[in-house]
Design a protein around this motif. Structure first.
Motif, short mmCIF file in Angstrom:
data_model
loop_
_atom_site.label_atom_id
_atom_site.label_comp_id
_atom_site.label_asym_id
_atom_site.label_seq_id
_atom_site.Cartn_x
_atom_site.Cartn_y
_atom_site.Cartn_z
N ASN A 55 -22.22 72.38 35.88
CA ASN A 55 -23.58 71.84 35.93
C ASN A 55 -23.60 70.33 36.10
O ASN A 55 -24.63 69.71 35.88
N ASN B 101 -26.50 65.67 35.13
CA ASN B 101 -26.60 67.06 34.68
C ASN B 101 -27.63 67.75 35.57
O ASN B 101 -28.81 67.42 35.54
N LEU B 102 -27.16 68.73 36.35
CA LEU B 102 -28.03 69.45 37.29
C LEU B 102 -29.15 70.22 36.59
O LEU B 102 -30.16 70.55 37.20
N ASN B 103 -28.98 70.50 35.30
CA ASN B 103 -30.03 71.21 34.55
C ASN B 103 -31.14 70.28 34.10
O ASN B 103 -32.18 70.75 33.66
#
Length: 164
Positions: free
Chosen positions: A4, A54-56
């Motif tokens: 992520n 953080n891709l989230n």
């Protein structure tokens, strides 16, 4: 990208400014300030940062959107070799994604964007005394004149992306 966590290079203006801008965003884990080189006619080093995120928590599109609004992304000024307006990617598929994002975001600008999606080639970190410049020198005239207005712009226009 690992899991992520994404990593992308951003160049456009002074790396002190660029570093402070990305440090102000939620989901940004680390910002490495320095000099980035691409390939071919863009193989010289230009000021920039590597953004680990953080891709989230934040998308590549949001990072690019903020980047385009916080430097002269539509100005072909005489210092473009030192301050190349670019998004540097590690994978060919990501370069294509960045090109699509920039094309899509063009509608938000009156002038034509000059920011380019480029392949990442090399990175040289800034010397220690230059890193985290804004954090160490918030009251310095340079910071007050150039960085604070960018951070105010983020606060006003990208509140949902701002680090809490």
């Amino acid at each position: 990208m690992k899991g992520n966590i994404g990593k992308v290079g951003m160049g456009g203006g002074c790396h002190w400014c660029t570093e402070a801008v990305f440090n102000a965003l939620k989901g940004v884990i680390n910002v490495e300030q320095g000099y980035i080189a691409s390939t071919n006619e863009n193989d010289s080093f230009s000021e920039g940062v590597l953004v680990h995120y953080n891709l989230n928590e934040i998308s590549l599109k949001d990072l690019i959107y903020v980047h385009l609004h916080t430097h002269a992304s539509a100005s072909a000024h005489s210092f473009r070799k030192k301050y190349r307006s670019a998004v540097y990617s590690y994978e060919k598929s990501e370069i294509e994604e960045v090109e699509k994002i920039i094309d899509e975001l063009q509608k938000n600008f009156e002038s034509t964007l000059i920011t380019r999606a480029l392949p990442f080639s090399e990175f040289e970190p800034s010397r220690m005394s230059l890193r985290q410049y804004y954090e160490k020198n918030k009251e310095a005239p340079f910071c007050q004149r150039y960085i604070v207005p960018k951070l105010d712009f983020i606060n006003k226009n990208f509140k949902e992306l701002e680090r809490v």
